[in-house]
Design an enzyme around this catalytic site. Structure first.
Site, PDB file in Angstrom:
ATOM      1  CG  ASP A 185      13.427  29.697 -56.125  1.00  0.00           C
ATOM      2  OD1 ASP A 185      13.303  30.227 -55.013  1.00  0.00           O
ATOM      3  OD2 ASP A 185      13.414  28.468 -56.291  1.00  0.00           O
ATOM      4  CG  ASP A 235       9.609  27.741 -54.649  1.00  0.00           C
ATOM      5  OD1 ASP A 235      10.213  28.641 -54.060  1.00  0.00           O
ATOM      6  OD2 ASP A 235      10.088  26.614 -54.872  1.00  0.00           O
TER       7      ASP A 235
END
Length: 841
Positions: free
Chosen positions: A488, A445
């Site tokens: 993301d 992440d």
């Protein structure tokens, strides 16, 4: 194997349904649902969604057009923008284009061209958007009440854009395409209307225009039509008549072109029938000029006849080709497939077979072709094979594109979540069966990517994601699987790898991203990533459990400070609590996104003026009919790095409440440490103040002492910006940060809040009393106002008043109340005589 794209085939013909399945099944992308009747199809779509629909035209009492309209209504389980391809038995381009637009259909393909379905589906799946059958209409009406009524009357069929004068009309008309222009040409506006008609027709002589008139003069109506107006309607009129006139006018050009085109098709068919015998007798001439390659093999499998189309396809001349085997022209990977097919035919297999192979053009490039081979026996029973070859390179490219779209992320080019799930299931199944090799799963992440995406824009965010994907491919070898699974977030399956080696690769990814400079037009900046790691072994081979473990490990990495790798361990004491916190945090985030909040306001008492000076806004969430307090949800939001979303909601709602309620003369709003230094904060405050027309001096912002001293220079800069804007500022919970009083000199805040832990026990603890007095004295010497929290008794209230503290806040003065109860609460406070007593001497 993971679920494929679901495709519903609606067609009354069994043969046609089978032809569609045959065309698409080789792609290995779709699972098929087949129905013969539109009502059967609707029953399915009422209970489940599909990814694509291919429908015929005559499919029951509800035809293909109206069936598509049902999909677009949004009333079914399947999304209303589900891609729809119509396959009618007859086809006229303009009729198809016009009707498809009206019914929100993505593509119309005549069934005879069903071999083009892969290419059409590839285009549809990569470009389909929200569908609407409404046509765009530009309405010129000076009277806004009339305009609203007209727009309401036409809303089912038209998307109305209203303008009040000619200047606005021309400006918008030049920027957007409209199916129809409707304008008021009654007596009051006749001159302006005529001028606008002239200007529009200069730009587009074929523009459909309808005018509203109020005269009974036939000559006037005739002049309108002669000037180029499509139609008119005389006021007063029936609502249904206006809709009908506008609909006919908007589609006039389409209908005229469509009728002409249909007539041309009929004429072409007639001519084709008349030439049939002539074409039949000239078959040899057609063979010579045919685009399809036609060839024949001798008994040894060598080419003994081939037509000129071969030279156009391959670049090789006929003389160069005769007496050679067709496999000589194939790429190495296809030679065996072609020879096996020919051998199968000769050895008693199916008399007709087809095979797709790649041949090598004379210039070196490979071309996909489809070979249809057939066994023929002559009068002496000797067997030979004839074949036809068609260029299918474009279709094959479309198939590859379709497969790529189904398995890859379009932005980064990495594999997508669908493919990731497939491969994770396959590897876990392999571990369940064999279990002799270790694999690793890592979850990645990007830290604070949301700030870049929101502040710099999605275009810059997309650039960052592409660069990150390139860093992954540069640091992870091709034998491993890298996927973008959303936003993301990325996942990597490291095959045949132990935990130590996997940890080293994960660390190298962290270092690569941290060391990379991401550039935008204005600046160069760096980001980092957090990584969760778990193993896939014989003992740990459940896909859902592996994902859960990697997710937990990721958020442990985040909670430990980010920009690091954390390996999942069963000994993690907090992992169960953490998982529950994550799930709770996602619920809180959804509630904030849906603005399910309620602000309560607590009055702050002015000891010197003897009245309520201002209020503090305190946040509560509304979940399932209950109020949730900050201590129950802020820790989870901090874990998810989403406190800016919370502050954004509070700022918007509090400033809107100030604008709507004069009693809220001034309101203090708490800011989290995370969002206080977020560059999106100041623009959001400025735009909200401007939108609500609230004077900035009516707002006080608060941040805790411990948060502000973490980055003193940045905190000072932000406070100065808020002061320049006109807002006030307060340091909350002062005294808990163990800082020196000199720290206060560096922050241009107007208020200092004495931490309630000192105030609560000040009458029993001389040290707490001394601290309260000291903070109050220092605040006064620095020209700041002191605010005491936790004023929970009459004795504390009077003692603070005697000490000379400026403001007090606590349950003794008032509990926080919803905005609708503020007036009542102020009345109760004014009736409390204790607030106006003099302190004991």
């Amino acid at each position: 194997m993971a679920k494929q794209l679901s495709l519903l085939i609606l067609n009354a013909s069994v043969a046609e349904r089978q032809a569609v399945k045959s065309t698409l099944s080789r792609l290995n992308v779709f699972t098929f649902l087949e129905v013969a009747d539109s009502q059967q199809a609707l029953e399915i779509l009422k209970s489940q969604a599909v990814d694509v629909i291919i429908t015929g035209l005559n499919v029951g009492k509800i035809d293909g057009w109206r069936f598509s309209r049902m999909i677009r209504s949004g009333l079914l389980k399947t999304p209303k923008n589900t891609p729809i391809v119509l396959t009618p038995p007859i086809y006229c381009e303009r009729i198809a284009e016009t009707t498809a637009r009206s019914y929100g259909i993505d593509a119309v393909l005549p069934f005879e061209r069903q071999d083009m379905l892969p290419q059409v589906l590839a285009n549809v799946l990569s470009t389909h958007l929200e569908k609407s059958s409404r046509l765009d209409l530009l309405l010129l009406e000076a009277d806004s009440v009339k305009a609203a009524k007209i727009a309401e009357q036409l809303q089912l069929n038209f998307a109305c854009t209203h303008v009040a004068n000619n200047k606005q009309a021309i400006s918008i008309y030049l920027q957007q395409k409209f199916a129809i222009v409707l304008l008021d040409a009654t007596a009051a506006y006749a001159g302006a209307a005529s001028q606008l008609v002239e200007e529009i027709l200069q730009h587009n002589p074929k523009q459909a225009i309808v005018t509203i008139i109020d005269t009974k003069d036939a000559n006037h109506a005739e002049q309108l039509l002669l000037s180029g107006v499509t139609d008119f309607i005389r006021a007063p009129y029936e609502h249904s008549l206006l809709t009908k006139v506008c609909d006919h006018a908007a589609r006039r050009e389409d209908f005229m072109v469509s009728y002409a085109e249909f007539a041309q098709k009929v004429e072409q068919l007639s001519q084709s029938q008349n030439r049939y015998k002539e074409l039949f007798s000239a078959h040899q001439r057609i063979l010579l000029h045919l685009n399809t390659v036609v060839l024949e093999f001798d008994q040894q499998g060598r080419i003994r006849f081939i037509n000129p189309a071969w030279e156009a396809l391959s670049g090789f001349g006929i003389k160069q080709t005769l007496s050679k085997a067709l496999s000589d022209f194939c790429i190495n990977d296809c030679k065996d497939k072609l020879l096996d097919t020919i051998s199968s035919i000769l050895q008693g297999g199916a008399l007709q077979q087809q095979v797709e192979v790649q041949i090598i053009h004379k210039d070196g490039r490979a071309i996909w072709v489809e070979c249809r081979l057939q066994l023929i026996k002559n009068s002496s029973n000797a067997a030979t094979i004839t074949a036809t070859i068609d260029n299918i390179h474009e279709r094959k490219q479309a198939e590859l594109q379709l497969r790529h779209l189904a398995l890859h992320d379009t932005l980064t080019g990495l594999h997508n979540r669908y493919y990731f799930d497939q491969q994770l299931n396959r590897i876990c199944q392999s571990q369940r069966t064999y279990g002799d090799i270790e694999h690793a799963l890592i979850y990645i992440d990007l830290d604070h990517f949301k700030i870049i995406n929101d502040s710099k824009g999605h275009q810059q965010g997309d650039i960052v994601l592409k660069e990150v994907a390139q860093l992954f491919t540069a640091n992870i070898s091709n034998e491993h699987l890298v996927c973008r699974i959303g936003g993301d977030e990325f996942a990597v399956i490291l095959k045949n790898m132990n935990l130590l080696d996997a940890h080293l690769i994960a660390e190298s990814i962290c270092m690569a991203i941290e060391g990379h400079q991401f550039k935008s037009a204005e600046q160069i900046y760096s980001i980092s990533c957090s990584i969760g790691l778990t193993q896939i072994t014989a003992a740990n081979h459940d896909p859902s459990e592996c994902l859960k473990q990697a997710d937990i490990a990721l958020y442990v990495a985040k909670s430990l400070g980010r920009n690091l790798v954390h390996c999942y361990s069963k000994e993690d004491a907090n992992h169960n609590t953490l998982q529950a916190g994550l799930e709770w945090g996602h619920s809180i985030r959804q509630a904030l996104q849906q603005n399910q909040i309620e602000l309560h306001y607590q009055p702050i008492w002015d000891f010197k003026q003897g009245g309520v000076a201002y209020f503090e806004a305190l946040l509560r969430l509304k979940l399932d009919g209950e109020l949730i307090y900050p201590n129950q949800f802020i820790p989870s939001l901090e874990l998810l790095n989403d406190t800016y979303l919370m502050d954004q909601c509070v700022i918007s709602n509090a400033i809107a409440a100030i604008a709507a309620n004069p009693e809220l003369n001034q309101v203090a709003i708490n800011l989290s440490a995370q969002s206080f230094l977020d560059e999106r904060l100041l623009p959001h405050i400025e735009s909200t103040l401007e939108k609500c027309q609230v004077v900035p001096t009516r707002v006080i912002f608060e941040i805790t002492e411990s948060a502000s001293i973490n980055n003193l220079a940045a905190t000072r800069a932000m406070i100065e910006k808020l002061n320049r804007l006109g807002c006030h500022f307060s340091i909350d919970d002062f005294g808990t940060g163990f800082s020196t009083f000199n720290y206060l000199k560096q922050l241009p805040a107007q208020h200092v809040k004495i931490d309630g832990s000192f105030v609560r026990d000040m009458l029993n603890d001389p040290i707490d009393l001394a601290l309260v007095k000291a903070i109050n004295d220092i605040s006064r010497s620095l020209d700041k106002r002191s605010v005491a929290e936790y004023v929970e008794s009459k004795e504390i209230f009077l003692a603070l008043k005697e000490i000379g503290v400026d403001y007090g806040q606590g349950y003794f003065i008032s509990r926080p109340v919803p905005v609708e109860k503020i007036k009542h609460q102020l009345q109760k406070i004014s009736e409390n005589k204790t607030f106006y007593e003099q302190p004991p001497s």
